[in-house]
Design an enzyme around this catalytic site. Structure first.
Site, PDB file in Angstrom:
ATOM      1  N   ASP A   9      10.461  -4.432   4.356  1.00  0.00           N
ATOM      2  CA  ASP A   9       9.373  -4.006   5.256  1.00  0.00           C
ATOM      3  C   ASP A   9       9.679  -4.141   6.751  1.00  0.00           C
ATOM      4  O   ASP A   9       8.831  -4.594   7.525  1.00  0.00           O
ATOM      5  CB  ASP A   9       8.101  -4.790   4.932  1.00  0.00           C
ATOM      6  CG  ASP A   9       7.596  -4.548   3.530  1.00  0.00           C
ATOM      7  OD1 ASP A   9       8.244  -3.807   2.780  1.00  0.00           O
ATOM      8  OD2 ASP A   9       6.556  -5.140   3.175  1.00  0.00           O
ATOM      9  N   ASP A  51       6.023  -0.763   2.929  1.00  0.00           N
ATOM     10  CA  ASP A  51       4.624  -0.481   2.638  1.00  0.00           C
ATOM     11  C   ASP A  51       4.403   1.019   2.858  1.00  0.00           C
ATOM     12  O   ASP A  51       4.902   1.588   3.836  1.00  0.00           O
ATOM     13  CB  ASP A  51       3.716  -1.261   3.587  1.00  0.00           C
ATOM     14  CG  ASP A  51       3.285  -2.608   3.047  1.00  0.00           C
ATOM     15  OD1 ASP A  51       3.806  -3.033   2.005  1.00  0.00           O
ATOM     16  OD2 ASP A  51       2.421  -3.243   3.688  1.00  0.00           O
ATOM     17  N   HIS A  53       1.063   2.942   2.374  1.00  0.00           N
ATOM     18  CA  HIS A  53      -0.328   2.958   1.937  1.00  0.00           C
ATOM     19  C   HIS A  53      -0.953   4.343   2.049  1.00  0.00           C
ATOM     20  O   HIS A  53      -0.523   5.181   2.843  1.00  0.00           O
ATOM     21  CB  HIS A  53      -1.141   1.969   2.773  1.00  0.00           C
ATOM     22  CG  HIS A  53      -0.734   0.543   2.587  1.00  0.00           C
ATOM     23  ND1 HIS A  53      -0.681  -0.072   1.359  1.00  0.00           N
ATOM     24  CD2 HIS A  53      -0.352  -0.398   3.489  1.00  0.00           C
ATOM     25  CE1 HIS A  53      -0.305  -1.326   1.502  1.00  0.00           C
ATOM     26  NE2 HIS A  53      -0.090  -1.548   2.787  1.00  0.00           N
ATOM     27  N   HIS A  62      -7.264  -3.466   0.029  1.00  0.00           N
ATOM     28  CA  HIS A  62      -6.277  -4.033   0.946  1.00  0.00           C
ATOM     29  C   HIS A  62      -6.660  -3.781   2.408  1.00  0.00           C
ATOM     30  O   HIS A  62      -6.476  -4.652   3.256  1.00  0.00           O
ATOM     31  CB  HIS A  62      -4.911  -3.414   0.647  1.00  0.00           C
ATOM     32  CG  HIS A  62      -3.763  -4.097   1.295  1.00  0.00           C
ATOM     33  ND1 HIS A  62      -3.421  -5.414   1.043  1.00  0.00           N
ATOM     34  CD2 HIS A  62      -2.828  -3.640   2.195  1.00  0.00           C
ATOM     35  CE1 HIS A  62      -2.347  -5.736   1.737  1.00  0.00           C
ATOM     36  NE2 HIS A  62      -1.976  -4.683   2.454  1.00  0.00           N
ATOM     37  N   HIS A  78      -2.677  -0.071   8.238  1.00  0.00           N
ATOM     38  CA  HIS A  78      -1.280  -0.188   8.644  1.00  0.00           C
ATOM     39  C   HIS A  78      -0.386   0.544   7.655  1.00  0.00           C
ATOM     40  O   HIS A  78      -0.741   0.744   6.496  1.00  0.00           O
ATOM     41  CB  HIS A  78      -0.853  -1.659   8.738  1.00  0.00           C
ATOM     42  CG  HIS A  78      -0.924  -2.381   7.419  1.00  0.00           C
ATOM     43  ND1 HIS A  78      -2.109  -2.892   6.911  1.00  0.00           N
ATOM     44  CD2 HIS A  78       0.030  -2.658   6.487  1.00  0.00           C
ATOM     45  CE1 HIS A  78      -1.875  -3.464   5.740  1.00  0.00           C
ATOM     46  NE2 HIS A  78      -0.590  -3.324   5.454  1.00  0.00           N
ATOM     47  N   LYS A 103       5.890   0.549  -1.731  1.00  0.00           N
ATOM     48  CA  LYS A 103       4.868  -0.268  -2.400  1.00  0.00           C
ATOM     49  C   LYS A 103       3.537  -0.113  -1.683  1.00  0.00           C
ATOM     50  O   LYS A 103       3.471   0.382  -0.559  1.00  0.00           O
ATOM     51  CB  LYS A 103       5.287  -1.743  -2.432  1.00  0.00           C
ATOM     52  CG  LYS A 103       5.502  -2.391  -1.081  1.00  0.00           C
ATOM     53  CD  LYS A 103       6.057  -3.797  -1.258  1.00  0.00           C
ATOM     54  CE  LYS A 103       6.382  -4.456   0.070  1.00  0.00           C
ATOM     55  NZ  LYS A 103       5.219  -4.767   0.871  1.00  0.00           N
ATOM     56  N   CYS A 145       5.320 -10.813   2.598  1.00  0.00           N
ATOM     57  CA  CYS A 145       6.086  -9.981   1.667  1.00  0.00           C
ATOM     58  C   CYS A 145       7.481 -10.520   1.375  1.00  0.00           C
ATOM     59  O   CYS A 145       7.989 -10.333   0.269  1.00  0.00           O
ATOM     60  CB  CYS A 145       6.146  -8.546   2.183  1.00  0.00           C
ATOM     61  SG  CYS A 145       4.496  -7.789   2.250  1.00  0.00           S
TER      62      CYS A 145
END
Length: 206
Positions: A9, A51, A53, A62, A78, A103, A145
């Site tokens: 990340d 990430d 999203h 989240h 984010h 993810k 993470c």
């Protein structure tokens, strides 16, 4: 007995100026690049996670609602997939990354072991296919993470090392506890050889 590097990340939203910027994040991106240029050929597999999203829902709770984030289970928006915030930090050289995994696609994922490629291959399957036994972990954030990924790697039976000078954490005390927790779980907390010619990243847990 193959060895993998997991870069967790290192994204714009997790570095200075981002939606959840971590002090020292940009410096860690630079240091990881130095490390990769020196050691990429020592790894059988290099994986980078992000990430990724959804931008049109709360990703399983989240993203915080109107009440605002608690910074424990809920967060500001984010790393929405396809936006600049989800891009790798520009100081991270991804040219030697073999596989990119994603993810948090609609879920509150923290560990890279919950991530998968665009075609749905999971990180555990990738590691199994390459017969990986050792996983080195670097990236952001130490107390979130990175911690979750390293602990999941240990739980899956891998020999794990976290390079403490190649991670940056949100909270110094919580990050120190995370590294201690990884050690208790049987992981190794080591230092890389990138100190020469580089300053320690401000705010990173060293």
């Amino acid at each position: 007995m193959a060895r993998a590097l997991l870069v967790v990340d290192v994204q714009n939203d997790f570095t200075e100026g981002g939606a959840l910027g971590v002090d020292g994040g940009a410096a860690v991106a630079e240091r990881i690049t130095v490390y990769l240029r020196r050691h990429a050929d020592e790894y059988d597999l290099i994986v980078a996670s992000r990430d990724w999203h959804h931008g049109d829902d709360d990703n399983g709770g989240h993203f915080a609602g109107p009440e605002g984030p608690d910074y424990v289970d809920t967060w500001p928006v984010h790393c929405v997939g396809g936006t600049p915030g989800a891009d790798y930090h520009p100081d991270l050289d991804t040219s030697v990354v073999d596989v990119h995994v994603f993810k948090g696609r609609g879920r509150p994922d923290y560990s890279a072991f919950q991530a998968s490629t665009e075609d749905g291959t999971t990180l555990p399957d990738l590691l199994a296919d390459r017969r990986v036994t050792t996983v080195d972990v670097v990236g952001i954030a130490t107390d979130h993470c990175v911690r979750a990924s390293a602990l999941d790697a240990r739980a899956a039976g891998f020999d794990v090392a976290v390079y403490e000078d190649l991670v940056a954490g949100v909270d110094p005390e919580r990050s120190a506890r995370a590294l201690a927790e990884i050690s208790v779980a049987g992981g190794h907390v080591d230092r890389s050889d990138t100190d020469e010619g580089l300053a320690s990243p401000g705010g990173a847990v060293l």
